[in-house]
Design an enzyme around this catalytic site. Sequence first.
Site, PDB file in Angstrom:
ATOM      1  N   ASP A   1       4.339   0.519  12.084  1.00  0.00           N
ATOM      2  CA  ASP A   1       3.159  -0.157  11.538  1.00  0.00           C
ATOM      3  C   ASP A   1       3.068  -1.625  11.973  1.00  0.00           C
ATOM      4  O   ASP A   1       2.087  -2.300  11.657  1.00  0.00           O
ATOM      5  CB  ASP A   1       3.154  -0.066   9.995  1.00  0.00           C
ATOM      6  CG  ASP A   1       2.797   1.329   9.511  1.00  0.00           C
ATOM      7  OD1 ASP A   1       2.377   2.164  10.331  1.00  0.00           O
ATOM      8  OD2 ASP A   1       2.949   1.597   8.298  1.00  0.00           O
TER       9      ASP A   1
ATOM     10  N   CYS B   1      -5.209  12.588  13.722  1.00  0.00           N
ATOM     11  CA  CYS B   1      -5.963  11.345  13.597  1.00  0.00           C
ATOM     12  C   CYS B   1      -5.763  10.536  14.857  1.00  0.00           C
ATOM     13  O   CYS B   1      -5.070  10.969  15.775  1.00  0.00           O
ATOM     14  CB  CYS B   1      -5.552  10.560  12.355  1.00  0.00           C
ATOM     15  SG  CYS B   1      -4.005   9.715  12.488  1.00  0.00           S
TER      16      CYS B   1
ATOM     17  N   ARG C   1      -4.892  10.279   5.018  1.00  0.00           N
ATOM     18  CA  ARG C   1      -3.851  11.298   5.149  1.00  0.00           C
ATOM     19  C   ARG C   1      -2.821  11.234   4.022  1.00  0.00           C
ATOM     20  O   ARG C   1      -2.231  12.240   3.641  1.00  0.00           O
ATOM     21  CB  ARG C   1      -3.134  11.142   6.487  1.00  0.00           C
ATOM     22  CG  ARG C   1      -3.524  12.185   7.471  1.00  0.00           C
ATOM     23  CD  ARG C   1      -3.698  11.621   8.847  1.00  0.00           C
ATOM     24  NE  ARG C   1      -5.011  11.035   8.929  1.00  0.00           N
ATOM     25  CZ  ARG C   1      -6.101  11.699   9.270  1.00  0.00           C
ATOM     26  NH1 ARG C   1      -6.006  12.960   9.602  1.00  0.00           N
ATOM     27  NH2 ARG C   1      -7.279  11.131   9.295  1.00  0.00           N
TER      28      ARG C   1
ATOM     29  N   LYS D   1       0.838  -1.202   0.000  1.00  0.00           N
ATOM     30  CA  LYS D   1       0.000   0.000   0.000  1.00  0.00           C
ATOM     31  C   LYS D   1       0.876   1.257   0.000  1.00  0.00           C
ATOM     32  O   LYS D   1       0.617   2.199  -0.753  1.00  0.00           O
ATOM     33  CB  LYS D   1      -0.878  -0.013   1.258  1.00  0.00           C
ATOM     34  CG  LYS D   1      -1.564   1.292   1.554  1.00  0.00           C
ATOM     35  CD  LYS D   1      -2.417   1.211   2.792  1.00  0.00           C
ATOM     36  CE  LYS D   1      -1.718   1.519   4.091  1.00  0.00           C
ATOM     37  NZ  LYS D   1      -1.358   2.923   4.312  1.00  0.00           N
ATOM     38  N   ASN D   2       1.916   1.248   0.847  1.00  0.00           N
ATOM     39  CA  ASN D   2       2.705   2.474   1.001  1.00  0.00           C
ATOM     40  C   ASN D   2       3.626   2.758  -0.173  1.00  0.00           C
ATOM     41  O   ASN D   2       4.234   3.821  -0.248  1.00  0.00           O
ATOM     42  CB  ASN D   2       3.495   2.436   2.317  1.00  0.00           C
ATOM     43  CG  ASN D   2       2.585   2.579   3.521  1.00  0.00           C
ATOM     44  OD1 ASN D   2       1.386   2.829   3.371  1.00  0.00           O
ATOM     45  ND2 ASN D   2       3.136   2.428   4.712  1.00  0.00           N
TER      46      ASN D   2
ATOM     47  N   ARG E   1      -8.627  -0.609   4.685  1.00  0.00           N
ATOM     48  CA  ARG E   1      -7.719   0.409   4.131  1.00  0.00           C
ATOM     49  C   ARG E   1      -6.370  -0.207   3.778  1.00  0.00           C
ATOM     50  O   ARG E   1      -5.676   0.307   2.897  1.00  0.00           O
ATOM     51  CB  ARG E   1      -7.483   1.519   5.162  1.00  0.00           C
ATOM     52  CG  ARG E   1      -8.636   2.476   5.334  1.00  0.00           C
ATOM     53  CD  ARG E   1      -8.228   3.636   6.220  1.00  0.00           C
ATOM     54  NE  ARG E   1      -6.881   4.045   5.874  1.00  0.00           N
ATOM     55  CZ  ARG E   1      -5.941   4.388   6.753  1.00  0.00           C
ATOM     56  NH1 ARG E   1      -6.199   4.412   8.034  1.00  0.00           N
ATOM     57  NH2 ARG E   1      -4.734   4.733   6.350  1.00  0.00           N
TER      58      ARG E   1
ATOM     59  N   ARG F   1      -0.728  14.729  13.077  1.00  0.00           N
ATOM     60  CA  ARG F   1      -0.042  14.384  11.822  1.00  0.00           C
ATOM     61  C   ARG F   1       0.384  15.684  11.141  1.00  0.00           C
ATOM     62  O   ARG F   1      -0.254  16.140  10.192  1.00  0.00           O
ATOM     63  CB  ARG F   1      -0.972  13.584  10.902  1.00  0.00           C
ATOM     64  CG  ARG F   1      -1.471  12.265  11.467  1.00  0.00           C
ATOM     65  CD  ARG F   1      -0.399  11.224  11.673  1.00  0.00           C
ATOM     66  NE  ARG F   1       0.165  10.702  10.454  1.00  0.00           N
ATOM     67  CZ  ARG F   1      -0.220   9.593   9.835  1.00  0.00           C
ATOM     68  NH1 ARG F   1      -1.203   8.891  10.318  1.00  0.00           N
ATOM     69  NH2 ARG F   1       0.383   9.179   8.736  1.00  0.00           N
TER      70      ARG F   1
ATOM     71  N   VAL G   1       7.996   6.742  16.885  1.00  0.00           N
ATOM     72  CA  VAL G   1       7.607   7.411  15.631  1.00  0.00           C
ATOM     73  C   VAL G   1       6.302   8.187  15.823  1.00  0.00           C
ATOM     74  O   VAL G   1       6.216   9.370  15.495  1.00  0.00           O
ATOM     75  CB  VAL G   1       7.499   6.399  14.468  1.00  0.00           C
ATOM     76  CG1 VAL G   1       7.126   7.113  13.172  1.00  0.00           C
ATOM     77  CG2 VAL G   1       8.807   5.640  14.293  1.00  0.00           C
TER      78      VAL G   1
HETATM   79  C1  UD1 Z   1       4.214   6.729   6.408  1.00  0.00           C
HETATM   80  C2  UD1 Z   1       3.353   5.509   6.181  1.00  0.00           C
HETATM   81  C3  UD1 Z   1       2.729   5.036   7.499  1.00  0.00           C
HETATM   82  C4  UD1 Z   1       3.801   4.835   8.559  1.00  0.00           C
HETATM   83  C5  UD1 Z   1       4.673   6.080   8.689  1.00  0.00           C
HETATM   84  C6  UD1 Z   1       5.868   5.880   9.606  1.00  0.00           C
HETATM   85  C7  UD1 Z   1       2.602   5.833   3.922  1.00  0.00           C
HETATM   86  C8  UD1 Z   1       1.454   6.038   3.004  1.00  0.00           C
HETATM   87  N1  UD1 Z   1       2.320   5.816   5.222  1.00  0.00           N
HETATM   88  O1  UD1 Z   1       3.332   7.776   6.870  1.00  0.00           O
HETATM   89  O2  UD1 Z   1       2.065   3.797   7.252  1.00  0.00           O
HETATM   90  O3  UD1 Z   1       3.191   4.594   9.814  1.00  0.00           O
HETATM   91  O4  UD1 Z   1       5.201   6.454   7.396  1.00  0.00           O
HETATM   92  O5  UD1 Z   1       6.637   4.813   9.184  1.00  0.00           O
HETATM   93  O6  UD1 Z   1       3.706   5.614   3.489  1.00  0.00           O
HETATM   94  N2  UD1 Z   1       6.166  14.343  10.920  1.00  0.00           N
HETATM   95  C9  UD1 Z   1       6.422  15.661  11.200  1.00  0.00           C
HETATM   96  N3  UD1 Z   1       6.235  16.584  10.199  1.00  0.00           N
HETATM   97  C10 UD1 Z   1       5.830  16.229   8.938  1.00  0.00           C
HETATM   98  C11 UD1 Z   1       5.596  14.868   8.666  1.00  0.00           C
HETATM   99  C12 UD1 Z   1       5.766  13.947   9.672  1.00  0.00           C
HETATM  100  O7  UD1 Z   1       6.789  16.017  12.327  1.00  0.00           O
HETATM  101  O8  UD1 Z   1       5.701  17.113   8.076  1.00  0.00           O
HETATM  102  C13 UD1 Z   1       6.335  13.328  11.999  1.00  0.00           C
HETATM  103  C14 UD1 Z   1       5.101  12.455  12.229  1.00  0.00           C
HETATM  104  O9  UD1 Z   1       4.179  13.091  13.089  1.00  0.00           O
HETATM  105  C15 UD1 Z   1       5.717  11.216  12.847  1.00  0.00           C
HETATM  106  C16 UD1 Z   1       7.046  11.098  12.101  1.00  0.00           C
HETATM  107  O10 UD1 Z   1       7.305  12.404  11.551  1.00  0.00           O
HETATM  108  O11 UD1 Z   1       5.991  11.449  14.225  1.00  0.00           O
HETATM  109  C17 UD1 Z   1       7.045  10.090  10.980  1.00  0.00           C
HETATM  110  O12 UD1 Z   1       5.901  10.281  10.160  1.00  0.00           O
HETATM  111  P1  UD1 Z   1       5.956  10.084   8.590  1.00  0.00           P
HETATM  112  O13 UD1 Z   1       7.139   9.263   8.220  1.00  0.00           O
HETATM  113  O14 UD1 Z   1       5.809  11.397   7.917  1.00  0.00           O
HETATM  114  O15 UD1 Z   1       4.623   9.278   8.312  1.00  0.00           O
HETATM  115  P2  UD1 Z   1       3.879   9.269   6.908  1.00  0.00           P
HETATM  116  O16 UD1 Z   1       4.868   9.491   5.845  1.00  0.00           O
HETATM  117  O17 UD1 Z   1       2.681  10.138   6.977  1.00  0.00           O
END
Ligand code: UD1
Length: 420
Positions: free
Chosen positions: A307, A116, A92, A22-23, A399, A121, A329
């Site tokens: 995850d 969420c 998201r 999915k990711n 999902r 997020r 995370v």
């Molecule tokens: C992706 C995955 C999700 C997984 C996550 C962490 C997809 C579609 N989803 O989500 O399944 O759980 O990686 O491995 O690939 N953060 C910030 N600022 C930002 C963005 C993120 O502070 O602009 C923080 C988040 O709150 C979190 C950490 O960074 O604490 C990691 O999140 P992130 O890697 O961004 O998650 P996603 O990419 O949304």
Amino acid sequence: MDEIVIDGGGKLQGRVKISGAKNSALPILAATLLTEETSVIENVPHLRDVHTMVKILRSLGVKVRMATDRIEVSPGKFNKCVAPYKLVSTMRASICVLGPLLAHLGRAQISLPGGCVIGPRPIDLHIKGIEALGADVKIEHGYIVARSKQLVGSDIYLGGHFGPSVLATATTMMAATLAKGKTVIESCACEPELIDLAEFLRKMGARIKGVGSPRVEVDGVERLKGAHHTITPDRIEAGTYMVAAAITRGDVEVEGCRFDHLTAVIDRLQQAGVKITKCANGLRVRAPGKLRPVDVTTLSYPGFPTDMQAQMMMLMSVTEGISVITEKVFPDRFLHVSELNRMGSHIFLEGSSAIVHGVKRLSGAPVMASDLRASAALILAGLVAEGRTDVSRVYHLDRGYERIEDKLRALGAKIKRVKK
Ligand code: UD1
């Protein structure tokens, strides 16, 4: 709304085929917007999130054809650039279209995703990445509005408070493919799904180096072309079936998964006493004897994946002894704990750690899924609990897990979906 009903107790045995990730599929489908030409993506899992991404592409005026696990995307001369709240609020990862729309059309208007159940997020790193490439970004009426006549390559530090961000790395990398000149992104996420995305972008004609390491270099090109790509296997789905085999003391071949994408999960499971061996087309997972408690800390890749946190907690909650599961995370990602405790688990939260006192038995109960991976943990709980477990709100499960009840039933589980 559908429910999953499970009669717990049996061992899982046999083979299960892992679907595409999915990711990987979500950012790759978004990346098809970087060109007018047609791209063909194979091994795409049938999941609610993938269907949401297809709806977003169609709402932009892009032609999408779907057949079994193959999706053909023909953007043509599309010119809409808005990802609306009603779609972004259900997923998201809709933020994936920000970079491609901005780079290809010069503008993007994406609803802010908001928080969420797994905690806040933020999207500050996505904004930091595109601003460094010269985009003008404003927040207006609940939307990120980004504009740029021509993105320009730059040096960008993308590290965040909780480590690197997977999708902010994807956003910045995709936007940089069409920027003028060279971009160097430091403190990138290294997840295998980003390597898959970069492979697709390279097939489109992008010039990218270093993906899979914390430093990524992108040499911008004037235009990209359509490409053909097969999505890598889903390591989280694979990890979930590995835990299912272990928790039921079963013997399961997890087909099509990649050992090198699962090393942290394999390490923790082996430390717990689970037997894992490579086989012809994947991994064989057995748990013949008593398991031992292990501590787990989630980290970005190659660390233990957040995850897989809920599923591993589930395994530890029926492994006698004490284990500590620390979430680095998404520190608030513990909503599943109260539902697991309703089935007889003994789990206490202490800040961003869960102290798990393994118990001998769980008893089936009606439980409610709160998010995608929490739902998987509840299904695992149902597989070992005495009696019947009814998991409601399974739209979360849909999902991210393709036909989970069919795949588990084929392994011998007594599980069915009840239409409500
Ligand atoms: C992706 C995955 C999700 C997984 C996550 C962490 C997809 C579609 N989803 O989500 O399944 O759980 O990686 O491995 O690939 N953060 C910030 N600022 C930002 C963005 C993120 O502070 O602009 C923080 C988040 O709150 C979190 C950490 O960074 O604490 C990691 O999140 P992130 O890697 O961004 O998650 P996603 O990419 O949304």
